[in-house]
Design a protein around this motif. Structure first.
Motif, mmCIF file in Angstrom:
data_model
loop_
_atom_site.group_PDB
_atom_site.id
_atom_site.type_symbol
_atom_site.label_atom_id
_atom_site.label_comp_id
_atom_site.label_asym_id
_atom_site.label_seq_id
_atom_site.Cartn_x
_atom_site.Cartn_y
_atom_site.Cartn_z
ATOM 1 N N ASP A 587 10.981 -13.995 8.646
ATOM 2 C CA ASP A 587 11.055 -14.861 7.474
ATOM 3 C C ASP A 587 12.111 -15.953 7.610
ATOM 4 O OD1 ASP A 587 12.980 -12.782 7.344
ATOM 5 O OD2 ASP A 587 13.303 -13.174 5.217
ATOM 6 N N SER A 588 13.108 -15.784 8.468
ATOM 7 C CA SER A 588 14.130 -16.813 8.667
ATOM 8 C C SER A 588 13.612 -17.846 9.651
ATOM 9 C CB SER A 588 15.424 -16.195 9.195
ATOM 10 O OG SER A 588 16.287 -17.193 9.690
ATOM 11 N N ILE A 589 13.554 -19.103 9.208
ATOM 12 C CA ILE A 589 12.995 -20.143 10.074
ATOM 13 C C ILE A 589 13.873 -20.368 11.295
ATOM 14 C CG2 ILE A 589 14.113 -22.022 8.795
ATOM 15 C CD1 ILE A 589 11.620 -23.714 9.408
ATOM 16 N N THR A 590 15.202 -20.205 11.139
ATOM 17 C CA THR A 590 16.098 -20.392 12.282
ATOM 18 C C THR A 590 15.860 -19.310 13.329
ATOM 19 O OG1 THR A 590 17.749 -21.351 10.803
ATOM 20 C CG2 THR A 590 18.510 -20.617 12.962
ATOM 21 N N THR A 591 15.843 -18.040 12.892
ATOM 22 C CA THR A 591 15.609 -16.937 13.824
ATOM 23 C C THR A 591 14.214 -17.021 14.422
ATOM 24 O OG1 THR A 591 17.085 -15.567 12.494
ATOM 25 C CG2 THR A 591 15.685 -14.436 14.066
ATOM 26 N N ARG A 592 13.230 -17.369 13.595
ATOM 27 C CA ARG A 592 11.851 -17.464 14.071
ATOM 28 C C ARG A 592 11.735 -18.520 15.171
ATOM 29 N NH1 ARG A 592 9.601 -18.150 9.373
ATOM 30 N NH2 ARG A 592 9.158 -20.371 9.434
ATOM 31 N N THR A 629 8.414 -8.232 15.308
ATOM 32 C CA THR A 629 8.627 -8.430 13.882
ATOM 33 C C THR A 629 10.033 -8.047 13.441
ATOM 34 O OG1 THR A 629 7.879 -7.796 11.655
ATOM 35 C CG2 THR A 629 7.640 -6.151 13.397
ATOM 36 N N ASP A 630 10.510 -8.769 12.437
ATOM 37 C CA ASP A 630 11.738 -8.403 11.743
ATOM 38 C C ASP A 630 11.410 -7.230 10.817
ATOM 39 O OD1 ASP A 630 14.305 -8.459 10.728
ATOM 40 O OD2 ASP A 630 13.920 -10.110 9.348
ATOM 41 N N VAL A 631 12.442 -6.603 10.230
ATOM 42 C CA VAL A 631 12.217 -5.507 9.275
ATOM 43 C C VAL A 631 12.318 -6.013 7.846
ATOM 44 C CG1 VAL A 631 13.094 -3.311 8.399
ATOM 45 C CG2 VAL A 631 12.910 -3.683 10.856
ATOM 46 N N ASN A 632 13.448 -6.623 7.482
ATOM 47 C CA ASN A 632 13.639 -7.092 6.109
ATOM 48 C C ASN A 632 12.916 -8.415 5.904
ATOM 49 O OD1 ASN A 632 15.172 -4.991 5.061
ATOM 50 N ND2 ASN A 632 17.083 -5.817 5.874
ATOM 51 N N MET A 633 11.750 -8.365 5.259
ATOM 52 C CA MET A 633 10.975 -9.569 4.957
ATOM 53 C C MET A 633 10.349 -9.420 3.576
ATOM 54 S SD MET A 633 8.959 -10.389 8.552
ATOM 55 C CE MET A 633 8.103 -8.813 8.565
ATOM 56 N N ILE A 657 7.125 -4.364 18.375
ATOM 57 C CA ILE A 657 8.558 -4.349 18.656
ATOM 58 C C ILE A 657 9.296 -4.823 17.412
ATOM 59 C CG2 ILE A 657 10.400 -5.259 20.114
ATOM 60 C CD1 ILE A 657 8.308 -5.736 22.290
ATOM 61 N N LEU A 658 10.237 -4.021 16.934
ATOM 62 C CA LEU A 658 11.069 -4.396 15.791
ATOM 63 C C LEU A 658 12.356 -5.030 16.302
ATOM 64 C CD1 LEU A 658 10.704 -1.255 13.475
ATOM 65 C CD2 LEU A 658 9.408 -3.381 13.404
ATOM 66 N N VAL A 659 12.664 -6.242 15.812
ATOM 67 C CA VAL A 659 13.927 -6.926 16.140
ATOM 68 C C VAL A 659 14.648 -7.150 14.824
ATOM 69 C CG1 VAL A 659 14.998 -8.938 17.206
ATOM 70 C CG2 VAL A 659 12.854 -8.045 18.125
ATOM 71 N N THR A 660 15.760 -6.453 14.601
ATOM 72 C CA THR A 660 16.376 -6.430 13.275
ATOM 73 C C THR A 660 17.888 -6.267 13.374
ATOM 74 O OG1 THR A 660 16.469 -5.192 11.194
ATOM 75 C CG2 THR A 660 15.916 -3.951 13.176
#
Length: 698
Positions: A587-592, A629-633, A657-660
């Motif tokens: 959900d974070s455009i910077t991280t994405r 995928t991230d977890v907190n979205m 794969i979870l990246v969080t």
């Protein structure tokens, strides 16, 4: 201290809202410790307050809010930490935050701090109750923007109704004219009309005249009121661009300082107004462009000195209103685009063939940098990545029904021009006819129109094209493009010939053949709705003045459809080896953007999703080799996404794969139990670990 008065006002109102919600939520939590949703809401508010304080450099507020965030994070995972004694500690912490906010606002306003000068930011709250903060002025009211959207939609319906009343007036005029004809006929042949015919007709005529006059007055009043209502609601929705522009100077200076580059940011047009939704959507893309300009555009001082440039690099951010659009320009006097590197990257990525590149103009070749998957940088940094970053900007601009153009000269800098609608609720459209149905084309994409003659149509690579500005552009019948029964494109040059409308999007220029140009109108754009949420080529719908429903088309989608048709009809070329496709949900455009660059640099084809729900939709429409995928979205989080993927038979073996940032053993266990194949934490994130994990799983 907040030097900017506008930011002071914004933070005063925003912090007041956060503090009030935190106060109310903690009191509810004290009464009922089992409210998980309340704890989640409290955690988000504390996190948002911390972020706002960090943005403004209010470190005392930031540290205190971070401490409260930690307490609430513990309460999210352990009901035992929601007891009365824990809630009291949170309330005391909230009191300290309230005091630190008051001190920061008082210092910014040049008045005495709310607490004594010797009080520490983190000191315990005094035993005596804190004097209540003054209430905000009652001449200002905060209102949910969705209510304004509803009002604007209603005003649009009212305007449509007003136009229909005008059409009824024309019908009344026709009846009056028929009565006049009937009167003349009776007077010319009184015998055939019968006795008393004129006497019977006279009161009908009088009634019609009175009805016509009354309807005329009612229509004039209705038109005035609907116009004032629509303009008033639109004006309320407009906010000055200063609300986002004033956040950028500090970011640019900090980034330039960290890279050892002296940079000056020149801002113009802060007072230009734009729709609230435009401001929300454009902030992150502008941030990407500015970071790109500092990181890749502006050269180090010694390099600038060698080529005779001033030591201080210049970045411009300018905004202005045109008759139909908002125009924002970001430019710099740095290196400019490396055109040879763009061509080479396009060949390496298989985006274009050498033959196609040879036929492209320099401007078309530069525009390739806006394509997904093309980047000229060989090194992925945590600051920016030209190519992927510009692709993100292009996608964001097109979501707002806008266009993006770039101009660059090697050694002289890069200029990007964003043309956006002033509001996303209304749109100005060119109404055209295809297969005897009306369709709308946003005027900001229309570059011209012309009547087609048979001699105008060229054959280029086996496909129809016409010349526009002395260059060929593809020509497709609009009815055929949207899969309606298509009329023949080749016209006969007579009155019945087709019309060509030339459209321009960030990716290129093209023309559509239509049966007629009908009108140009300002309309209230309605979203397609959940059932038609992502119909190809459709941006929305509207109701025309005539009462007809008109589908508003999406020019970037139309251009993509043309490219797909061209790819399907072109002679098959040697197919490059298929790249593995990765679906990235973040959900974070910077991280994405950062993770996209890492994956693209490793040779993967990346499709991005803004949250878990968006990822599920894209999974139904395409085939993927892995999901990261991230977890907190919002909407659907990463854990629920993993569970739903595992419930689908065809995705049972799809690597996830979870990246969080959640790094506890309990969080890892929850991720693996949800069906994830691997769990990578952001605090110790190593891009090599992610790539090796994908190579192992795919």
């Amino acid at each position: 201290m907040i030097a900017d008065e506008r930011l002071q006002d914004l933070f005063r109102q925003e912090s007041s809202d956060y503090l009030q919600r935190l106060d109310d939520g903690l009191l509810r939590l004290e009464r009922d410790a089992g409210e998980d949703a309340a704890v989640e809401a409290l955690f988000r508010d504390a996190h948002s307050l911390k972020g706002a304080a960090h943005m403004l450099g209010l470190h005392a507020v930031e540290l205190l809010a971070h401490s409260l965030e930690d307490m609430l994070n513990a309460a999210r995972h352990d009901v035992e930490t929601r007891g009365p004694e824990h809630v009291q500690e949170m309330l005391r912490q909230l009191g300290d935050i309230r005091g630190a906010v008051a001190d920061a606002l008082a210092a910014s306003a040049g008045t005495a701090p709310a607490r004594g000068p010797g009080a520490a930011a983190g000191a315990p709250a005094p035993a005596s109750p804190r004097p209540p903060a003054p209430s905000p002025a009652l001449d200002a009211v905060r209102i949910d923007a969705r209510r304004l959207d509803t009002l604007l939609n209603a005003s649009g319906e009212l305007a449509t109704g007003c136009t229909r009343v005008a059409r009824r007036l024309v019908d009344v005029d026709a009846i009056v004219d028929r009565c006049e004809e009937l009167r003349r006929a009776i007077m010319n042949e009184p015998a055939s009309a019968g006795p008393g015919a004129l006497a019977l007709l006279a009161p009908v005529e009088a009634m019609l005249v009175r009805l016509r006059a009354a309807m005329d007055d009612d229509h004039a009043q209705l038109q005035r009121v609907s116009g004032e209502l629509g303009e008033g609601v639109r004006a309320i929705r407009l906010l000055p661009l200063a609300n986002i522009f004033r956040q950028f100077p500090r970011m640019v200076q900090e980034l330039a300082r960290s890279q050892g580059k002296p940079v000056e940011l020149v801002i113009e047009g802060e007072d230009v107004g734009a729709d609230r939704r435009i401001l929300e959507e454009i902030r992150d893309p502008l941030m990407h462009l500015l970071r790109n300009a500092v990181d890749h555009g502006i050269e180090p001082a010694d390099e600038r000195a060698r080529v005779g440039k001033p030591a201080v690099g210049r970045i411009g951010l300018r905004a202005r209103r045109t008759e139909s659009a908002l125009e924002i320009v970001v430019d710099d006097d740095g290196r400019g685009l490396d055109e040879e590197a763009i061509r080479q990257a396009a060949l390496e990525r298989g985006l274009e063939s050498a033959a196609t590149l040879a036929t492209m103009t320099p401007a078309q070749q530069r525009a390739l940098v806006l394509r997904a998957g093309l980047t000229t940088t060989r090194h992925v940094t945590d600051v920016s990545g030209r190519g992927i970053g510009l692709d993100v900007v292009r996608e964001a601009v097109e979501r707002m029904k806008g266009s993006l153009a770039l101009d660059s000269a090697p050694g002289r800098g890069l200029r990007l021009t964003l043309r956006l609608p002033v509001t996303l609720v209304t749109a100005r459209i060119l109404i055209v006819e295809a297969d005897r149905c009306p369709y709308g084309l946003p005027v900001e994409h229309v570059r011209g129109s012309r009547r087609l003659a048979a001699a105008d149509i060229l054959l280029l690579d086996g496909r129809d094209a016409i010349l526009f500005d002395d260059r060929p552009v593809p020509l497709v019948a609009l009815a055929d493009l949207i899969e309606r029964p298509a009329a023949r494109v080749a016209a006969d040059g007579g009155a019945s010939g087709c019309m060509a409308v030339i459209l321009e999007v960030a990716a290129g220029c093209f023309a559509v053949a239509v049966e007629a140009l009908v009108d140009e109108q300002e309309v209230v754009l309605k979203a397609p709705g959940s059932l038609l949420e992502r119909v190809r080529n459709v941006a929305g719908a509207t109701i025309l003045d005539s009462g007809e429903i008109c589908i508003v088309l999406d020019p970037p989608d139309l251009f993509a459809s043309i490219r797909r048709r061209s790819a399907g009809t072109a002679e098959p070329a040697p197919a490059p080896q298929r790249r593995n496709r990765v679906l990235l949900a973040e959900d974070s455009i910077t991280t994405r953007t950062q993770e996209s660059r890492i994956l693209e640099a490793a040779g993967y084809e990346v499709v991005t999703a803004v949250d878990g729900l968006d990822a599920l939709r894209k999974l139904t429409r395409g085939e993927f080799d892995a999901v990261v995928t991230d977890v907190n979205m919002p909407n659907v989080d990463g854990l629920e996404l993993a569970r739903r993927i595992r419930c689908e038979v065809r995705h049972a073996h799809l690597p996830v794969i979870l990246v969080t940032s959640l790094a506890s053993d309990e969080d890892r266990m929850r991720g693996l139990e949800a069906g994830a194949n691997a769990y990578i934490t952001k605090p110790g994130f190593d891009q090599k670990e992610l790539i090796e994990c994908l190579e192992r799983l795919i």
